[in-house]
Motif scaffolding. Structure first.
Motif, mmCIF file in Angstrom:
data_model
loop_
_atom_site.group_PDB
_atom_site.id
_atom_site.type_symbol
_atom_site.label_atom_id
_atom_site.label_comp_id
_atom_site.label_asym_id
_atom_site.label_seq_id
_atom_site.Cartn_x
_atom_site.Cartn_y
_atom_site.Cartn_z
ATOM 1 N N LEU A 388 0.757 -1.241 0.101
ATOM 2 C CA LEU A 388 0.053 0.061 -0.070
ATOM 3 C C LEU A 388 0.802 1.420 -0.091
ATOM 4 C CD1 LEU A 388 -2.867 -0.813 2.576
ATOM 5 C CD2 LEU A 388 -2.987 -0.726 -0.066
ATOM 6 N N LYS A 390 0.695 5.542 0.109
ATOM 7 C CA LYS A 390 -0.113 6.978 0.174
ATOM 8 C C LYS A 390 0.640 7.993 0.193
ATOM 9 C CE LYS A 390 -3.834 8.728 3.298
ATOM 10 N NZ LYS A 390 -4.509 9.308 2.310
ATOM 11 N N ASP A 391 0.419 8.977 -0.153
ATOM 12 C CA ASP A 391 1.331 10.387 -0.366
ATOM 13 C C ASP A 391 2.650 10.078 -0.667
ATOM 14 O OD1 ASP A 391 -0.823 11.740 0.676
ATOM 15 O OD2 ASP A 391 -0.492 11.512 2.745
ATOM 16 N N GLU A 394 5.212 4.239 1.374
ATOM 17 C CA GLU A 394 4.534 2.965 1.808
ATOM 18 C C GLU A 394 3.663 3.136 2.852
ATOM 19 O OE1 GLU A 394 4.998 -1.695 2.191
ATOM 20 O OE2 GLU A 394 6.962 -0.485 1.587
ATOM 21 N N PHE A 395 2.553 2.893 3.130
ATOM 22 C CA PHE A 395 1.659 3.110 3.926
ATOM 23 C C PHE A 395 1.900 2.171 5.199
ATOM 24 C CE2 PHE A 395 -3.326 2.519 5.377
ATOM 25 C CZ PHE A 395 -3.223 4.087 5.977
ATOM 26 N N ALA A 413 -9.932 4.006 3.875
ATOM 27 C CA ALA A 413 -9.250 5.027 3.159
ATOM 28 C C ALA A 413 -9.853 5.293 1.739
ATOM 29 C CB ALA A 413 -7.663 4.460 2.971
ATOM 30 N N VAL A 414 -10.372 4.178 1.348
ATOM 31 C CA VAL A 414 -11.016 4.364 -0.058
ATOM 32 C C VAL A 414 -12.627 3.973 -0.411
ATOM 33 C CG1 VAL A 414 -8.604 4.270 -1.282
ATOM 34 C CG2 VAL A 414 -9.873 2.091 -1.066
ATOM 35 N N ASP A 435 -1.611 2.080 -4.865
ATOM 36 C CA ASP A 435 -1.781 3.342 -4.334
ATOM 37 C C ASP A 435 -3.179 4.143 -4.028
ATOM 38 O OD1 ASP A 435 -1.440 6.447 -4.519
ATOM 39 O OD2 ASP A 435 0.489 6.052 -5.469
ATOM 40 N N LEU A 436 -3.130 4.488 -2.776
ATOM 41 C CA LEU A 436 -4.596 4.753 -2.230
ATOM 42 C C LEU A 436 -4.984 6.147 -2.693
ATOM 43 C CD1 LEU A 436 -3.959 3.887 1.517
ATOM 44 C CD2 LEU A 436 -5.233 2.665 -0.330
ATOM 45 N N ASP A 437 -3.894 7.007 -3.056
ATOM 46 C CA ASP A 437 -4.322 8.281 -3.786
ATOM 47 C C ASP A 437 -5.120 8.104 -5.275
ATOM 48 O OD1 ASP A 437 -3.536 9.722 -1.453
ATOM 49 O OD2 ASP A 437 -1.442 9.608 -1.964
#
Length: 581
Positions: A388, A390-391, A394-395, A413-414, A435-437
């Motif tokens: 994962l 984010k930004d 790695e998350f 998150a999503v 990629d959560l974004d």
């Protein structure tokens, strides 16, 4: 309606006619004759390999067969042209009315358009998730859960009788560790200061379990020896963890038909019965295994054990089922569990495992082959790891879980729909960077947005049409003059819709639900392309100035796309979007 199956049937009928005429010899096997989209759409609508696969057994040149077959096929009203390419491939173009009829079939069939009877109601057991009941589900479990659930839905759509099953690993040492960890939280709930030794579970998710133990038992087990509370705490904690896991699965809309306890195999004679079945077949013996390949472990020494002769059923080495001290190996209850599946009368078994179970595949397949006499196939699908991001980084781990990112973290998150769709955009045996974004990005590069936007765009158009007084109910759309759908871009959408039943069967046959996600993306792309083309060619607009008759035909096309997108998303466990916010 399965147009590819219909045209294949036409090819087979034509080949039989050539046999009857004496052009082809009798006794040819047509099983490998296929009809599929050509690699290059410029070559035609469909292609068949008939001449190529029949040339050798017919002792003829493939081009000679292809030319004669083309001549026969060209006499059918559905075929506008049949052209031989290369050494003997045959490219077919179908009359526009055939593609227009596909739209009628979609509108008439609704969400059942593409549903298949290929499975012939065979009973299939799909076992997935099956995580140790020692904590919440993590992101690795999430991929297996989504993959297994989508596969189960796909198989049901393709005509199989599917049972969704979770195997609770509550019979091993890990649940003793859970009980000890819960005991420490129980002491903590009584105001004690505790330390978690290595190998225990120190994360916060056991805090409420400790408090619940205090509420149920008071101080009954404080300062008591382990033998006084271990069994009680093990059962109590396992039940609490399974409740937590069920809640996690519910976040993704997953409901199991069966939860099967490993512990139920112990002390009930089920393990012994399964091994007796193998023994009666001469597959259980006493022996000594060779040391592991590569460097021999320092503590390895030859020991006589009870072994399963798995090499008789395709495994690389035989496997121990009982240790030299008389204790079962971890493989023994798994054999018994699969023997129970076979005994329940399933025609096929599918196991969804994590990537770390790759070495387990051959032995488990060998066991099922032996137990079923080779009659029940077992397919094991391995789900590779998920990373994962984010930004741009790695998350990191969940504070509540302690050492991993939980399913709940991802869904928070999503959302469940994005989680499910994104995890199905890669084949299960490929690693996946999530990629959560990007998963929330509104662009063509985000497949879930792109597909959902296509459906939302159609729904918006239908709402606007109704506001302008245009009738959009299904009876009106079914009665639309589909003969007005003639533009190449419109027919391209119809051709893509015609592929849907074929894609369902291919995905079900290969146990690959990611094919559904890929298809939906391609269909959405064709729809978006047609929509944008309407900006310059007014006649292609779903709502246009050419009159209500043309508008109804264009809306019928758009509604057909929405139906198939909705059916495909349902297989993936995703709700179709009717508007984008």
């Amino acid at each position: 309606m399965n147009l590819f199956a219909d045209i294949r049937a036409l090819v087979i009928d034509s080949l039989n006619a050539l046999v009857a005429d004496g052009f082809l010899p009798e006794g040819l096997d047509f099983a490998n004759v296929a009809v599929e989209p050509p690699r290059d759409a410029a070559h035609g609508d469909m292609a068949t390999n008939a001449a190529m696969v029949l040339a050798k057994p017919a002792k003829m040149k493939p081009r000679d067969i292809a030319e004669k077959l083309a001549e026969t096929l060209a006499g059918d009203d559905r075929v506008s042209s049949a052209d031989v390419a290369g050494p003997g491939f045959l490219n077919l173009r179908l009359a526009p009315v055939i593609w227009q009829s596909v739209l009628g079939a979609v509108l008439e069939g609704g969400l059942d358009y593409g549903r298949s009877d290929m499975g012939a109601n065979k009973r299939v057991n799909v076992e997935y998730v099956s995580a140790n009941p020692t904590g919440p589900l993590h992101v690795g479990h999430t991929r297996g859960a989504v993959f297994g659930d989508a596969l189960a839905s796909l198989l049901a759509y393709a005509g199989y009788d599917v049972t969704r099953e979770y195997y609770i690993n509550d019979g091993g040492a890990q649940v003793d560790v859970l009980a000890r960890s819960a005991y420490l939280r129980y002491l903590e709930a009584h105001g004690r200061t505790v330390e978690f030794p290595d190998g225990t579970y120190p994360a916060d998710y056991l805090v409420p379990v400790g408090e619940a133990l205090k509420e149920k038992f008071g101080d009954q087990y404080v300062d008591q020896p382990e033998e006084a509370w271990l069994e009680t705490f093990r059962t109590f904690s396992t039940d609490k963890m399974m409740t937590l896991i069920r809640e996690d699965l519910a976040l993704l809309g997953i409901e199991m038909d069966v939860f099967y306890s490993e512990k139920s195999l112990y002390g009930t004679g089920r393990i012994e019965a399964a091994l007796k079945e193998l023994e009666d077949k001469g597959l259980i013996y006493r022996g000594v295994l060779e040391p592991p390949k590569g460097k021999k472990p320092d503590d390895w020494e030859p020991r006589e054990q009870t072994l399963f002769k798995s090499t008789d059923h395709g495994d690389d080495v035989d496997r121990a089922v009982m240790k030299s001290d008389g204790a079962w190996t971890y493989f023994a209850p798994d054999i018994a569990y699969h023997y129970d599946k076979v005994s329940r009368g399933f025609d096929e078994l599918i196991d969804i495992f994590g990537a770390d179970h790759g070495g387990y595949v051959k032995r488990m397949k060998a066991a099922v082959s032996a137990l079923s006499g080779g009659k029940v196939p077992l397919d094991i699908k391995l789900c590779q790891l998920v990373k994962l991001f984010k930004d741009g980084a790695e998350f990191k781990m969940s504070k509540r879980a302690g050492t991993f990112v939980t399913l709940r973290d991802v869904v928070d998150a999503v959302g469940p729909d994005v989680t499910r769709f994104m995890l199905l955009t890669r084949k299960n045996d490929q690693g996946f960077d999530f990629d959560l974004d990007k998963a929330l990005e509104q662009s063509k590069d985000n497949p879930v947005f792109y597909v959902q936007y296509a459906n939302a765009r159609i729904c918006s158009t239908l709402r606007k049409a109704a506001e302008e007084g245009v009738k959009t109910d299904m009876d009106v759309l079914k009665a639309a003059d589909l003969g007005l759908i003639t533009h190449a871009a419109q027919l391209a959408v119809a051709k893509k819709l015609a592929e849907w039943p074929r894609q369902v069967e291919i995905a079900a046959r290969t146990n690959e639900p990611h094919r559904i996600a890929f298809f939906l993306y391609d269909l959405a792309s064709d729809l978006h392309g047609l929509y944008h083309l309407g900006k310059s060619e007014k006649g292609l607009r779903f709502l246009n100035d050419s009159g209500e008759t043309a508008t109804h035909a264009n809306l019928a096309l758009a509604k057909s796309v929405s139906i198939v997108i909705s059916a495909g998303l349902a297989i993936l466990g995703v709700k179709p979007a009717e508007e984008m916010r």
